[in-house]
Scaffold this motif. Sequence first.
Motif, PDB file in Angstrom:
ATOM      1  N   MET A   9      65.783  62.050  44.743  1.00 53.71           N
ATOM      2  CA  MET A   9      64.979  61.241  45.302  1.00 53.71           C
ATOM      3  C   MET A   9      64.397  62.229  46.061  1.00 53.71           C
ATOM      4  SD  MET A   9      66.655  57.867  45.775  1.00 53.71           S
ATOM      5  CE  MET A   9      64.786  57.247  45.878  1.00 53.71           C
ATOM      6  N   ALA A  10      62.643  62.566  45.663  1.00 51.12           N
ATOM      7  CA  ALA A  10      61.488  62.911  46.663  1.00 51.12           C
ATOM      8  C   ALA A  10      61.521  61.944  47.782  1.00 51.12           C
ATOM      9  CB  ALA A  10      61.016  63.389  45.629  1.00 51.12           C
ATOM     10  N   ALA A  11      60.890  62.934  48.455  1.00 47.58           N
ATOM     11  CA  ALA A  11      60.414  61.823  49.863  1.00 47.58           C
ATOM     12  C   ALA A  11      59.477  61.119  49.361  1.00 47.58           C
ATOM     13  CB  ALA A  11      59.608  62.437  51.630  1.00 47.58           C
ATOM     14  N   ALA A  12      58.393  60.801  48.475  1.00 48.44           N
ATOM     15  CA  ALA A  12      57.776  59.883  48.194  1.00 48.44           C
ATOM     16  C   ALA A  12      57.929  58.852  47.648  1.00 48.44           C
ATOM     17  CB  ALA A  12      56.608  60.678  47.525  1.00 48.44           C
ATOM     18  N   ASP A  13      59.842  58.918  46.946  1.00 49.57           N
ATOM     19  CA  ASP A  13      60.297  57.050  46.843  1.00 49.57           C
ATOM     20  C   ASP A  13      60.423  56.748  48.650  1.00 49.57           C
ATOM     21  OD1 ASP A  13      60.096  58.383  44.090  1.00 49.57           O
ATOM     22  OD2 ASP A  13      62.077  59.553  44.622  1.00 49.57           O
ATOM     23  N   PHE A  14      60.822  57.314  49.212  1.00 47.64           N
ATOM     24  CA  PHE A  14      61.012  56.475  50.460  1.00 47.64           C
ATOM     25  C   PHE A  14      59.335  56.531  51.413  1.00 47.64           C
ATOM     26  CE2 PHE A  14      64.380  60.059  49.405  1.00 47.64           C
ATOM     27  CZ  PHE A  14      65.508  58.900  50.170  1.00 47.64           C
ATOM     28  N   ALA A  15      58.580  56.104  50.399  1.00 52.25           N
ATOM     29  CA  ALA A  15      57.217  55.835  51.500  1.00 52.25           C
ATOM     30  C   ALA A  15      57.268  54.694  52.110  1.00 52.25           C
ATOM     31  CB  ALA A  15      56.595  55.149  50.143  1.00 52.25           C
ATOM     32  N   GLY A  16      58.294  53.385  51.844  1.00 45.13           N
ATOM     33  CA  GLY A  16      58.424  52.421  52.165  1.00 45.13           C
ATOM     34  C   GLY A  16      59.280  51.605  53.783  1.00 45.13           C
ATOM     35  N   SER A  17      60.571  52.758  53.790  1.00 44.88           N
ATOM     36  CA  SER A  17      60.842  53.162  54.497  1.00 44.88           C
ATOM     37  C   SER A  17      60.769  52.944  55.945  1.00 44.88           C
ATOM     38  CB  SER A  17      62.272  54.340  54.791  1.00 44.88           C
ATOM     39  OG  SER A  17      63.197  54.510  52.778  1.00 44.88           O
ATOM     40  N   LYS A  18      59.866  53.874  56.361  1.00 46.94           N
ATOM     41  CA  LYS A  18      59.203  53.589  57.185  1.00 46.94           C
ATOM     42  C   LYS A  18      58.570  52.376  57.467  1.00 46.94           C
ATOM     43  CE  LYS A  18      56.148  57.545  56.506  1.00 46.94           C
ATOM     44  NZ  LYS A  18      55.650  57.981  57.369  1.00 46.94           N
ATOM     45  N   GLN A  19      57.818  52.187  57.218  1.00 44.92           N
ATOM     46  CA  GLN A  19      57.192  50.194  56.608  1.00 44.92           C
ATOM     47  C   GLN A  19      58.223  49.653  58.059  1.00 44.92           C
ATOM     48  OE1 GLN A  19      53.875  49.932  56.709  1.00 44.92           O
ATOM     49  NE2 GLN A  19      53.944  47.292  57.594  1.00 44.92           N
ATOM     50  N   ALA A  20      59.195  49.267  56.468  1.00 45.92           N
ATOM     51  CA  ALA A  20      60.815  48.663  57.013  1.00 45.92           C
ATOM     52  C   ALA A  20      61.263  48.993  58.136  1.00 45.92           C
ATOM     53  CB  ALA A  20      61.829  48.801  55.789  1.00 45.92           C
ATOM     54  N   ILE A  21      61.407  50.409  58.799  1.00 43.79           N
ATOM     55  CA  ILE A  21      62.066  50.637  59.945  1.00 43.79           C
ATOM     56  C   ILE A  21      60.695  50.465  61.065  1.00 43.79           C
ATOM     57  CG2 ILE A  21      61.784  52.939  61.473  1.00 43.79           C
ATOM     58  CD1 ILE A  21      62.579  54.101  59.408  1.00 43.79           C
ATOM     59  N   ALA A  22      59.307  50.170  61.210  1.00 45.90           N
ATOM     60  CA  ALA A  22      58.548  49.560  62.290  1.00 45.90           C
ATOM     61  C   ALA A  22      58.531  48.152  62.611  1.00 45.90           C
ATOM     62  CB  ALA A  22      57.247  50.076  61.421  1.00 45.90           C
ATOM     63  N   TYR A  23      58.802  47.419  60.759  1.00 47.35           N
ATOM     64  CA  TYR A  23      59.299  45.471  61.266  1.00 47.35           C
ATOM     65  C   TYR A  23      60.325  45.367  61.810  1.00 47.35           C
ATOM     66  CZ  TYR A  23      58.695  40.829  59.788  1.00 47.35           C
ATOM     67  OH  TYR A  23      58.637  39.858  59.728  1.00 47.35           O
ATOM     68  N   ALA A  24      61.221  46.200  61.585  1.00 47.39           N
ATOM     69  CA  ALA A  24      62.516  45.306  62.005  1.00 47.39           C
ATOM     70  C   ALA A  24      63.178  45.783  63.348  1.00 47.39           C
ATOM     71  CB  ALA A  24      64.018  46.512  61.049  1.00 47.39           C
ATOM     72  N   LEU A  25      62.079  47.424  63.794  1.00 51.46           N
ATOM     73  CA  LEU A  25      62.604  48.036  65.137  1.00 51.46           C
ATOM     74  C   LEU A  25      62.171  47.050  66.348  1.00 51.46           C
ATOM     75  CD1 LEU A  25      62.309  51.836  65.263  1.00 51.46           C
ATOM     76  CD2 LEU A  25      64.312  50.778  65.344  1.00 51.46           C
ATOM     77  N   CYS A  26      60.655  46.621  65.770  1.00 50.09           N
ATOM     78  CA  CYS A  26      59.602  45.705  66.616  1.00 50.09           C
ATOM     79  C   CYS A  26      60.426  43.916  66.388  1.00 50.09           C
ATOM     80  CB  CYS A  26      58.280  45.354  65.655  1.00 50.09           C
ATOM     81  SG  CYS A  26      57.141  46.607  65.827  1.00 50.09           S
ATOM     82  N   LYS A  27      61.029  43.629  65.637  1.00 47.77           N
ATOM     83  CA  LYS A  27      61.857  42.534  65.929  1.00 47.77           C
ATOM     84  C   LYS A  27      62.996  42.635  66.589  1.00 47.77           C
ATOM     85  CE  LYS A  27      59.670  39.777  62.692  1.00 47.77           C
ATOM     86  NZ  LYS A  27      59.145  38.115  63.727  1.00 47.77           N
ATOM     87  N   HIS A  28      63.215  43.715  66.604  1.00 54.03           N
ATOM     88  CA  HIS A  28      65.381  43.985  67.432  1.00 54.03           C
ATOM     89  C   HIS A  28      64.511  43.792  68.730  1.00 54.03           C
ATOM     90  CE1 HIS A  28      68.730  45.760  67.975  1.00 54.03           C
ATOM     91  NE2 HIS A  28      68.175  46.362  68.706  1.00 54.03           N
ATOM     92  N   LEU A  29      63.430  44.431  69.050  1.00 57.84           N
ATOM     93  CA  LEU A  29      62.771  44.578  70.463  1.00 57.84           C
ATOM     94  C   LEU A  29      61.775  43.014  71.080  1.00 57.84           C
ATOM     95  CD1 LEU A  29      62.156  48.211  70.140  1.00 57.84           C
ATOM     96  CD2 LEU A  29      64.067  47.225  71.330  1.00 57.84           C
ATOM     97  N   ARG A  30      61.911  42.128  70.268  1.00 58.27           N
ATOM     98  CA  ARG A  30      61.030  41.311  70.047  1.00 58.27           C
ATOM     99  C   ARG A  30      59.635  42.174  71.162  1.00 58.27           C
ATOM    100  NH1 ARG A  30      66.072  40.337  71.918  1.00 58.27           N
ATOM    101  NH2 ARG A  30      66.643  38.630  71.315  1.00 58.27           N
TER     102      ARG A  30
ATOM    103  N   SER B   2      49.882  50.505  64.434  1.00 53.97           N
ATOM    104  CA  SER B   2      48.996  49.944  63.244  1.00 53.97           C
ATOM    105  C   SER B   2      49.627  50.520  61.344  1.00 53.97           C
ATOM    106  CB  SER B   2      48.229  50.737  63.140  1.00 53.97           C
ATOM    107  OG  SER B   2      48.079  51.933  63.136  1.00 53.97           O
ATOM    108  N   SER B   3      49.227  50.384  60.043  1.00 48.22           N
ATOM    109  CA  SER B   3      49.078  50.998  59.163  1.00 48.22           C
ATOM    110  C   SER B   3      49.472  52.132  59.044  1.00 48.22           C
ATOM    111  CB  SER B   3      49.386  50.608  57.440  1.00 48.22           C
ATOM    112  OG  SER B   3      47.924  50.313  57.895  1.00 48.22           O
ATOM    113  N   THR B   4      48.429  52.727  59.410  1.00 49.44           N
ATOM    114  CA  THR B   4      47.651  54.102  59.274  1.00 49.44           C
ATOM    115  C   THR B   4      48.529  54.854  60.285  1.00 49.44           C
ATOM    116  OG1 THR B   4      45.383  53.427  59.799  1.00 49.44           O
ATOM    117  CG2 THR B   4      45.885  55.729  60.005  1.00 49.44           C
ATOM    118  N   SER B   5      48.932  54.208  61.673  1.00 49.49           N
ATOM    119  CA  SER B   5      49.817  55.172  62.463  1.00 49.49           C
ATOM    120  C   SER B   5      51.606  55.181  61.898  1.00 49.49           C
ATOM    121  CB  SER B   5      50.579  54.981  63.874  1.00 49.49           C
ATOM    122  OG  SER B   5      50.358  53.440  64.095  1.00 49.49           O
ATOM    123  N   ILE B   6      51.629  54.040  61.436  1.00 51.04           N
ATOM    124  CA  ILE B   6      53.099  54.708  60.122  1.00 51.04           C
ATOM    125  C   ILE B   6      52.956  55.094  59.353  1.00 51.04           C
ATOM    126  CG2 ILE B   6      54.224  53.228  59.110  1.00 51.04           C
ATOM    127  CD1 ILE B   6      53.520  50.691  59.971  1.00 51.04           C
TER     128      ILE B   6
END
Length: 301
Positions: free
Chosen positions: A1-22, A29-33
């Motif tokens: 699998m190429a790195a492009a297949d993991f495009a949604g992983s960073k979005q999921a990481i950012a969302y879950a980490l924010c929820k985890h840290l309240r 921003s989506s741009t920084s992600i």
Amino acid sequence: MAAADFAGSKQAIAYALCKHLRLDPDAVSSTSIEESDIVSLFSHIVKSSEDEIMKWVEFSSSFVGKDGEHHLLLDNLNQDLSQKSVLLGNGFKPSAADIVVFATVQVFMNHLGEYELQKYPHVLRWMDYIQNVVDFGTTVRKINVAKSVFNPPSHPKKANKEDADPSSKKVVSGQKSVDKSDASVGSKKAAGETNAPENKANPTPAKNNKPSGDKKKSQEKSAGKANEGVTDKAPQKTAEKDSECNVSILNIQVGLIRKAWKHPSADSLLVEEIDLGDGNVRQVVSGLAKYFSPDDLVVSI
């Protein structure tokens, strides 16, 4: 699998980490992600450089960047999870490392067939737990884990000793009959000697009509044999019945600990509120204070 297949992983990481840290997920921003790699994105949100955490963040970065080495990295992860429930910590509370690694590994695992998935049993167990206790938003597709149904074996009924060896019952029964016959014959002989007609030619004194000492011992011995082998087996059957315990009488339920705090009058006890999933929340007191802190037991979804 190429790195492009993991495009949604960073979005999921950012969302879950924010929820985890309240934190507010919209603060990132989506741009920084999109412009950040996994390591820089993690450092931007968590702001931590602990060696143990960064080791797993770099593992995720390698998993995305090194095409063709996914199976090797999964083997290492499977081995590491063989002795624990989460990547960091001694309890069951997911860490930031669990969030980052899950968001990258699940993309690859969702493309594997059933046969290949079974090569990583510990990874599958860990992923099934993480995806049910961590909120990754809508970008993560849950992986289906086939779970075996546990059917407890029925407790075998203990066989009665007499039922197991029917010949023993016959022996005891025969012993009783023989002993009873011996006692009957002995008593008849004694009675015959006592009631025998008087010999006029040679009269016998009255005291000689009583059985001699040897005959009396023989009669007592026969009477003892008649009672031999007769025992009270009721207590033994009761003890065997009491020792039987069928596991089906147990009512085992699994729940999630929503709240936990120290018992107000005992330092070694914790009080937990457990959600059984059917709308019922039970309050339980347990002696886990010396093993876990209240935060280690609480599962947040």
